[in-house]
Every structure is written in structure tokens, then in C-alpha cells.
Write a protein that holds these residues in place. Structure first.
Motif, PDB file in Angstrom:
ATOM      1  N   ILE A   1      -8.326   8.266   2.379  1.00 20.36           N
ATOM      2  CA  ILE A   1      -6.883   8.032   2.366  1.00 20.36           C
ATOM      3  C   ILE A   1      -6.367   8.425   3.745  1.00 20.36           C
ATOM      4  O   ILE A   1      -6.520   9.575   4.168  1.00 20.36           O
TER       5      ILE A   1
ATOM      6  N   ALA B   1       3.026   2.528   2.744  1.00 21.18           N
ATOM      7  CA  ALA B   1       2.245   2.758   3.958  1.00 21.18           C
ATOM      8  C   ALA B   1       2.080   1.462   4.740  1.00 21.18           C
ATOM      9  O   ALA B   1       2.047   0.372   4.169  1.00 21.18           O
TER      10      ALA B   1
ATOM     11  N   ALA C   1       0.688   5.724   0.097  1.00 23.70           N
ATOM     12  CA  ALA C   1      -0.158   6.903   0.335  1.00 23.70           C
ATOM     13  C   ALA C   1       0.716   8.149   0.354  1.00 23.70           C
ATOM     14  O   ALA C   1       1.839   8.133   0.863  1.00 23.70           O
TER      15      ALA C   1
ATOM     16  N   SER D   1      -2.468   3.277   7.888  1.00 26.82           N
ATOM     17  CA  SER D   1      -2.355   4.148   6.711  1.00 26.82           C
ATOM     18  C   SER D   1      -2.710   3.362   5.454  1.00 26.82           C
ATOM     19  O   SER D   1      -2.522   2.142   5.393  1.00 26.82           O
ATOM     20  N   GLY D   2      -3.209   4.081   4.449  1.00 24.81           N
ATOM     21  CA  GLY D   2      -3.553   3.435   3.190  1.00 24.81           C
ATOM     22  C   GLY D   2      -4.919   3.850   2.693  1.00 24.81           C
ATOM     23  O   GLY D   2      -5.430   4.930   3.031  1.00 24.81           O
ATOM     24  N   LEU D   3      -5.512   2.991   1.893  1.00 23.85           N
ATOM     25  CA  LEU D   3      -6.754   3.305   1.188  1.00 23.85           C
ATOM     26  C   LEU D   3      -7.920   2.501   1.768  1.00 23.85           C
ATOM     27  O   LEU D   3      -7.844   1.287   1.922  1.00 23.85           O
TER      28      LEU D   3
ATOM     29  N   LEU E   1      -3.155   9.038   5.800  1.00 21.29           N
ATOM     30  CA  LEU E   1      -1.732   9.303   5.598  1.00 21.29           C
ATOM     31  C   LEU E   1      -0.919   8.841   6.798  1.00 21.29           C
ATOM     32  O   LEU E   1      -1.467   8.546   7.867  1.00 21.29           O
TER      33      LEU E   1
ATOM     34  N   ALA F   1      -3.610   7.580  -3.112  1.00 27.87           N
ATOM     35  CA  ALA F   1      -3.229   6.292  -2.533  1.00 27.87           C
ATOM     36  C   ALA F   1      -3.258   5.236  -3.624  1.00 27.87           C
ATOM     37  O   ALA F   1      -4.086   5.290  -4.541  1.00 27.87           O
TER      38      ALA F   1
ATOM     39  N   ASP G   1       0.853  -1.191   0.000  1.00 32.78           N
ATOM     40  CA  ASP G   1       0.000   0.000   0.000  1.00 32.78           C
ATOM     41  C   ASP G   1       0.887   1.239   0.000  1.00 32.78           C
ATOM     42  O   ASP G   1       1.951   1.255   0.636  1.00 32.78           O
TER      43      ASP G   1
ATOM     44  N   THR H   1      -2.890   0.862  -4.109  1.00 31.13           N
ATOM     45  CA  THR H   1      -2.807  -0.466  -3.509  1.00 31.13           C
ATOM     46  C   THR H   1      -2.480  -1.476  -4.593  1.00 31.13           C
ATOM     47  O   THR H   1      -3.128  -1.493  -5.646  1.00 31.13           O
TER      48      THR H   1
ATOM     49  N   ALA I   1       3.997   8.875  -3.523  1.00 25.92           N
ATOM     50  CA  ALA I   1       3.297   8.194  -2.431  1.00 25.92           C
ATOM     51  C   ALA I   1       4.235   7.169  -1.812  1.00 25.92           C
ATOM     52  O   ALA I   1       4.698   6.252  -2.498  1.00 25.92           O
TER      53      ALA I   1
END
Length: 219
Positions: free
Chosen positions: A175, A152, A71, A156-158, A177, A82, A69, A84, A149
Motif C-alpha cells: 500500500i 488516491a 488508501a 499511491s494505491g494498491l 500512501l 487500500a 483507488d 480499489t 481511506a
């Protein structure tokens, strides 16, 4: 009657021998010693083309991109982004936290190149940098933004949540951070607005009095 003498007998034998030799020469009769014929040597077996053709060297195997991932934000700080990566595929989310967002998806090439596309001509061109970050450009709504980005780690991530609340179709994207801040948009029947914060540990979020659960987004 007189018997022939020894000399006459010898001459008769010589005449008979000469006659037999002359007969052999004229009729081509072969003696036992001349009946042997030398066999011709057998030709050496030829090697087939298949056995002489060189074996092609195996092509080097490529290692697919690792699941991860990412971000970060655009270089102009106009929005968060973000990405993935899962099983050679990628999903990305561009969000300004107010009204403009875009979901993009596509494949990840073996060399780490990403070419993702979304609705209304949105696209992302990026490259995985040794699995540590994604760098590239994203085009949304006619604007083109460079971005970076970093990799992460949860939470953190999507994140994403979809549901129906009070007959309205809800679609939320967030998102999270690495500093813990959140950028998200919630759409109700296609109308965007800033998203309420989620609990990054559980994904819980309350929308119009109803509790929903956001989950990590995957391709």
C-alpha cells in the motif's frame, strides 16, 4: 233491365271499403307505411382494460460507483488499508507491515455500500463517501478496526506481485500512501515477512536477488 242508380252504386262502394278495412284488421296485414322499423342504436365500443390501465412510471436509474483507488490507515494506526473499485467490484488489502495481512473482495452496491470478504472470516463493511473516501470497519484475525481511506492518485494505491523465485512461491502486497510511505508484506510459501520497497513509478522490486514487477491490483 234497369241500371242501378248512383246512390246504390255509392252504397255498394262504401260496403266494399268497410269490408276491406275489416279484413286488414283481422289478418294483421301491414300497409307500406308500417313496414319501416327503426334500427336499434349500436352499442358504444368498450375500451379495453389495457388501454385504460395507467402506464407505470419508470424507476429512477442508479449510477454505479466510479472506478477509483483509496488508501489510508485504521483509526488506531495499527495497519494500512487500500481499496480499489473497478466496474462495480472492489478489492481491498489490510496490512500491518509485519505479519498480518488480508485480501478481501466483493461487489459495490449502487448506493456505494461495500461488503467484502476474505479468508479466515475476514470482512470489510464500508461506504463510499461521494467518491472522496471510503469509511467503515475491517475485521481481520479477530480484531475489528475502524478506518478511513482517502481517494488516491498514482503512484499511491494498491500494488501486488506474484512469482516463483528459487522454487518458492512469492506473493507480495504493498500500500503506497499519499505521503509516499509504503506498507507491505511479502510471503514465501505462505510465510509472511516485511516486504522490500517497490519503485512506485515502475513497480520494480528485488526479491531474493531477482527483480520482479509489482502492478496495480484490480478486482
Amino acid at each position: 233491365m234497369k241500371r242501378p242508380g248512383p246512390l246504390l252504386t255509392l252504397l255498394a262502394g262504401l260496403v266494399l271499403g268497410l269490408f276491406l278495412l275489416t279484413l286488414n284488421a283481422t289478418t294483421g296485414t301491414k300497409t307500406a307505411s308500417s313496414s319501416y322499423e327503426e334500427k336499434s342504436p349500436s352499442p358504444a365500443p368498450s375500451r379495453s382494460a389495457a388501454s385504460t390501465a395507467p402506464t407505470p412510471a419508470p424507476s429512477p436509474s442508479r449510477v454505479p460507483a466510479a472506478d477509483a483507488d483509496y488508501a489510508g490507515r485504521t483509526d488506531d494506526d495499527a495497519a494500512a488499508i487500500a481499496v480499489t473499485v473497478r466496474d462495480g467490484k472492489a478489492i481491498a488489502y489490510y496490512c500491518d507491515g509485519r505479519a498480518e495481512e488480508s485480501w478481501l473482495k466483493g461487489d459495490v452496491e449502487d448506493d456505494g455500500t461495500l461488503r467484502l470478504t476474505g479468508k479466515h472470516g475476514a470482512k470489510l463493511d464500508g461506504t463510499l463517501q461521494d467518491g472522496k473516501r471510503v469509511e467503515g470497519t475491517v475485521t481481520v484475525g479477530g480484531g475489528r478496526h475502524a478506518f478511513s481511506a482517502d481517494r488516491a492518485t498514482k503512484p499511491s494505491g494498491l500494488w501486488r506481485a506474484t512469482a516463483t523465485v528459487r522454487s518458492a512461491k512469492i506473493d507480495g502486497g504493498w500500500i503506497v500512501l499519499k505521503d509516499g510511505s509504503q506498507v507491505g508484506i511479502l510471503t514465501r510459501d505462505g510465510k509472511p515477512s516485511p516486504a522490500p520497497a517497490i519503485d512506485p513509478e515502475t513497480g520494480a522490486v528485488t526479491v531474493d536477488g531477482q527483480q520482479l514487477t509489482a502492478r496495480p491490483a484490480t478486482p
